[in-house]
Every structure is written in structure tokens, then in C-alpha cells.
Design an enzyme around this catalytic site. Structure first.
Site, PDB file in Angstrom:
ATOM      1  N   SER A 264       0.844  -1.202   0.000  1.00  0.00           N
ATOM      2  CA  SER A 264       0.000   0.000   0.000  1.00  0.00           C
ATOM      3  C   SER A 264       0.874   1.245   0.000  1.00  0.00           C
ATOM      4  CB  SER A 264      -0.865   0.015   1.259  1.00  0.00           C
ATOM      5  OG  SER A 264      -0.023   0.245   2.379  1.00  0.00           O
ATOM      6  N   LYS A 265       0.218   2.366  -0.220  1.00  0.00           N
ATOM      7  CA  LYS A 265       0.947   3.635  -0.203  1.00  0.00           C
ATOM      8  C   LYS A 265       1.544   3.869   1.184  1.00  0.00           C
ATOM      9  CE  LYS A 265      -0.147   8.546  -0.351  1.00  0.00           C
ATOM     10  NZ  LYS A 265       1.152   8.938   0.170  1.00  0.00           N
ATOM     11  N   ARG A 266       0.806   3.410   2.203  1.00  0.00           N
ATOM     12  CA  ARG A 266       1.333   3.581   3.567  1.00  0.00           C
ATOM     13  C   ARG A 266       2.655   2.851   3.772  1.00  0.00           C
ATOM     14  NH1 ARG A 266      -2.444   1.994   8.000  1.00  0.00           N
ATOM     15  NH2 ARG A 266      -0.546   1.232   9.013  1.00  0.00           N
TER      16      ARG A 266
END
Ligand code: GLU
Length: 510
Positions: A264-266
Site C-alpha cells: 500500500s501507499k502507507r
């Protein structure tokens, strides 16, 4: 065989994830390899999730990556328009066709009625709360209401959706080119909405209608779409298009570097690597996410890296140009298992492609950083610096980061080298060396070495003892590019000057 026509069909709901670029790439490689057509279709029927600027971002990203589009948004073609919002009228026709033959129906249920249905099912302990074969006959729709009532509701413009009447029994078989045969039970699939109350089709209907009309031969997309595939297959069947159905290939997920879960972007933010191809400024929050391009990745590296993230060539070869990938790519070498994201590998590819660039291109990277720092530098000096740093860089900005010392004399000296190696013998050798160098007008790397050897011999020191302190005196650091070439680039006056400064500042340890 049908001509290969593949499509990349992103929704403009934000920045394109690097996984989306991989999907586009695999489609593109198949198209190029077979002399087929690569289509870009923008799936923008979800008005609530539409993000301004996202479509342009997708176009820019694909252009940067070198994924050329043959037909579609930004290019045009025989099936234009390629933006689904501009094809709105078309989808309703197919939904009507399904209603007429009894495979779809109008549903007038309000939100409150839908909620009540879910509550009711929950309280009876039903395994799911779907609007489907189990529940549709107790809802307010054209299957349960009298035809006059349906007509009246339609005339009065009562909000409705059109739902697909999923067969209650049987199964859907799908022969996925990557996953093999996948079987889904019809009873598990709910009566999906095909047309929304705003008159827009849902993704499912628009996607299938467009793949059919655009004569798509292969649907190559992320694994997250696999659960939707049975519905799509059912739609083909109910619309009478089963013979024109494309082949499906669902690409493995991109996993976090530790292999646990979807990337994910996180994760990318936390682990410090880019997740988007280009810088993206979120229009709502204004937050900027740095992209591969701005981070200093070359498109060739990203293409090579992405190609191997889910596909394997069946050999040990790792370096592939785009042209080579077009030759060797094959859908049957796409892995089933998720692909672990390995940013070190991406850097390794970048190093390779960066180092392979001609000297003047590398010098150009340095010169642009110099310009930004208001430093003038002749072209030949920039080329010499680029050459000596070539083997040490991963990103274009490293030429400046690692070559700064060519322009700024050190203000600090590596404390370890000073504490361990800066003896009075070393200081004496460096001083003698300084005296040798100072009167010269030019200094080649061979002369620089020869003179050092001479001075060492004269003062009975080993050259090996001197090299690191000499580097520290000149650059401030403990390691760096070829030292003699560094001295050549700096020239005798600057070398002598830096030696004098170091000898003045550093006190010998013994
Ligand atoms: N619009 C879908 C997406 O955003 C396309 C999925 C597909 O390729 O069918 O990924």
C-alpha cells in the site's frame, strides 16, 4: 486467431499506483509482441470517486514509462470515445436488452428498505445479506410489482437501479490464463447493480460492454478483479456474446517487501520508497507524494523492474530492454503467487541503467545540480567528474551529492581516519607531497601516484598508509571515487591548498 486487442482501463480516482503501470506494461508487451493494439480506456463512471487531474496524470505516467497507446483517450481511434462518461447513453441500451429477455430488472428499493432487508437477514442468521436469488422476490422491483405499477413508478421518475438477475443455481467456469480453471457458484454472486440511479452504468456493465464493443481479445488486469470475473462471464453469456468473450489473465498481487499482505501507499511511505510513477499532488489534502521519476528512477529501470515483478523469463537473465521484453514476454510465465516488492532490486536496476548512459548525459545531471547551486563548471570538468563517479551512483542526484567535494573544500575531516591514521609520519609525507605538487601547472593521475610513491619512498612510509589520510585531507571523507583521478580533476593548486588546510587543522596522533 483473433487479432490481439488489449486495454488498460484505469479509473481516474487518484494517482496511478505502480501496480497499475505494471498492468499497463503487461498489456503493452503482449500487444507489441503480437503486432496487436494497445488501448487506453478511462473508466470514469463513478462520479463520486472522480479526481480532477487523475486522467492527465495517467497519460503523463504512461508516456514517461514509454508505454505507447495505439488507440484510446488522448489518441482517438475507431471506437471513440474511449472515456466511459462520454459513452453513457450506450450502456443503458444493453441494460434494457437484458430486462427485455428477463435477465435484469428494475429495483426501486430505497436505502431504508435495503437496510431493513439486511437487518432482517442478519436476525435470521443468514450467512450473507445479499440482494440476490434468496431475497429478490421479497423486494420492491419489477419482478415482484405488477407491470402497471412498474410503469407508473418509471413514469413518475421514481429513482431506480437496474439489477442483473443472477442465475440461482449452477456455476460459472472461467479459464484464467494465469490461474487455470476457476469455478464460482452462481448462488454466491448477488444481483449486481448494472445501472445506477444517476443513469450511469456501474463498472461491471460498462467494462463488459466496452470490452465487447472494442473487440478486446485479452483482459489482463490485477488479481483484485478476479472476484468480479464470474459476473463478467455471466454478462457475456446473458448478452449473447459468449463467443466473443475475451480471455482473462489476472495478475498476481504486489506484496509488501516482507511478503505479508498487499503493498500500500502507507507501506511505501513508511519504508521510504515511491509508489507512484510521477509526483502526485493530492487535490484535496495538497499532500505531495514523490514519484519514481522525481526520485531519480529512469523509465528503463522501472520497466525492467516491473516486468520481473510477477513474470519470469525462465532463465537467469535479469536485464531486459523494453525491446527484449517485447520479444520474450509471455502470459504463461506470469507467476500465480504474489510478487514481493523489492526496492533494493529497483535501485540495482537503476544503477545499471544510469551507469550505461553516455558521459555527456551523466555530466548533464551534474551540471543541472551545479546550476541550481549557482556554480559554474566547464563541460570537460563535469564530464571528468561524471566519469569518475559513474560506478558509484544510483540516482542522477548522486553526482552532486557524491561530487560536492569537487566544488567545496572539506570543512570537516572523517574523525575515524583522523583518530586512527593521522600520525606524524603521515603528516610529514603529506606535507612533502604538497611541496612537490604545488609548483606544478597540471597533474595527471599517473603523475599524482608516481609523486606519492616517490615521497613515500624518500620518507620511508608505505603508500598504503597514506592513501586514506590523503583522501580525507582532500575530500573530508573516508571513501570515495578513484583518488588519483580525483587529484587530477582538482588540479595541483587546489590539491596543494587542501593539503595545507588539512595539515593546519589536523593535529597528528603520534
Ligand atoms: N477500471 C478498473 C480499474 O480501475 C479496470 C479493471 C479492469 O481492467 O477490468 O482497475
Amino acid at each position: 486467431m483473433k487479432p490481439v486487442r488489449v486495454r488498460f482501463a484505469p479509473s481516474p480516482t487518484g494517482a496511478l499506483h505502480i501496480g497499475g503501470v505494471r498492468t499497463a506494461l503487461y498489456n503493452y508487451l503482449l500487444a507489441r509482441q503480437t503486432g496487436g493494439t494497445m488501448i487506453l480506456r478511462i473508466e470514469d463512471t463513478d462520479q463520486e470517486r472522480f479526481v480532477p487531474g487523475a486522467e492527465q496524470y495517467i497519460l503523463d505516467s504512461l508516456r514517461w514509462a514509454g508505454i505507447e497507446i495505439d488507440e484510446g483517450v488522448g489518441v482517438g481511434g475507431p471506437h471513440a470515445p474511449y472515456r466511459q462518461s462520454e459513452r453513457k447513453e450506450l450502456y443503458g441500451r444493453y441494460a434494457q436488452q437484458l430486462i427485455e429477455v428477463g435477465h435484469a430488472y428494475y429495483a426501486f428499493d430505497t436505502e431504508a428498505e435495503l437496510d431493513a432487508m439486511r437487518e432482517r437477514l442478519k436476525s435470521t442468521g443468514a450467512s450473507n445479506q445479499q440482494y440476490g436469488s434468496q431475497t429478490r422476490m421479497s423486494m420492491r422491483n419489477s419482478l415482484t410489482l405488477a407491470p402497471e405499477e412498474v410503469n407508473r413508478l418509471l413514469r413518475e421518475k421514481t429513482p431506480y437501479v437496474i439489477r442483473l438477475k443472477m442465475p440461482a443455481e449452477g456455476d460459472v467456469k472461467l479459464n484464467d490464463l494465469i490461474r487455470g480453471e476457476v469455478v464460482f457458484q452462481n448462488a454466491q454472486v448477488d444481483d449486481k447493480v448494472l445501472m445506477k440511479s444517476d443513469g450511469m452504468p456501474t463498472y461491471h456493465l460498462a467494462n463488459v460492454v466496452d470490452d465487447y464493443l472494442m473487440k478486446i481479445s485479452h483482459v489482463i488486469r490485477g488479481e483484485e478483479w478476479l472476484p468480479s470475473a464470474p459476473l463478467h462471464v455471466t454478462l457475456y453469456r446473458l448478452l449473447g456474446w459468449q463467443n466473443e468473450m475475451p480471455q482473462f489473465a489476472h495478475l498476481p498481487l504486489l506484496l509488501k517487501p516482507d511478503g505479508h499482505g498487499k503493498l500500500s501507499k502507507r507501506d511505501a511511505d513508511q519504508l521510504g520508497f515511491p509508489i507512484f510513477p510521477l509526483n502526485w499532488k493530492d487535490p484535496k489534502s495538497g499532500e505531495i507524494s514523490r514519484g519514481y521519476r522525481e526520485w531519480g528512477y529512469l523509465p528503463e529501470a522501472v520497466i525492467n523492474f516491473l516486468a520481473l515483478l510477477g513474470w519470469n523469463p525462465g532463465t537467469e537473465q535479469e536485464l531486459f530492454s523494453k525491446e527484449e521484453l517485447v520479444q520474450v514476454f509471455s502470459l504463461n510465465r506470469i507467476n500465480k503467487a504474489g510478487a514481493r516488492f523489492d526496492i533494493q532490486k529497483a535501485q540495482w536496476f537503476n544503477q545499471h541503467y544510469l551507469r550505461a548512459q553516455p558521459d555527456d548525459v551523466l555530466a548533464g545531471y551534474l551540471l543541472s545540480s551545479l546550476k541550481a547551486n549557482q556554480i559554474n563548471c566547464p563541460q570537460d570538468k563535469a564530464v571528468a567528474i561524471a566519469k569518475v563517479l559513474r560506478e558509484r551512483v544510483t540516482f542522477p542526484a548522486d553526482f552532486w551529492e557524491q561530487g560536492k567535494f569537487f566544488f567545496y573544500p572539506p570543512t570537516e575531516y572523517d574523525p575515524q581516519v583522523v583518530a586512527k591514521k593521522w600520525t606524524s609520519t603521515v603528516a610529514a609525507v603529506l606535507d612533502a607531497y604538497r611541496q612537490e605538487i604545488e609548483p606544478l601547472t597540471t597533474l595527471t593521475h599517473t603523475d599524482a601516484k608516481q609523486k606519492l610513491d616517490e615521497v613515500c619512498a624518500r620518507l620511508q612510509a608505505k603508500t598504503g598508509q597514506i592513501l586514506q589520510p590523503l583522501r580525507t585531507a582532500i575530500t573530508g571523507g573516508a571513501s570515495g571515487p578513484d583518488l588519483m583521478v580525483t587529484l587530477e580533476i582538482l588540479g595541483p593548486k587546489e590539491v596543494a591548498h587542501r593539503l595545507a588546510a588539512a595539515l593546519h587543522t589536523i593535529k597528528p596522533i603520534a
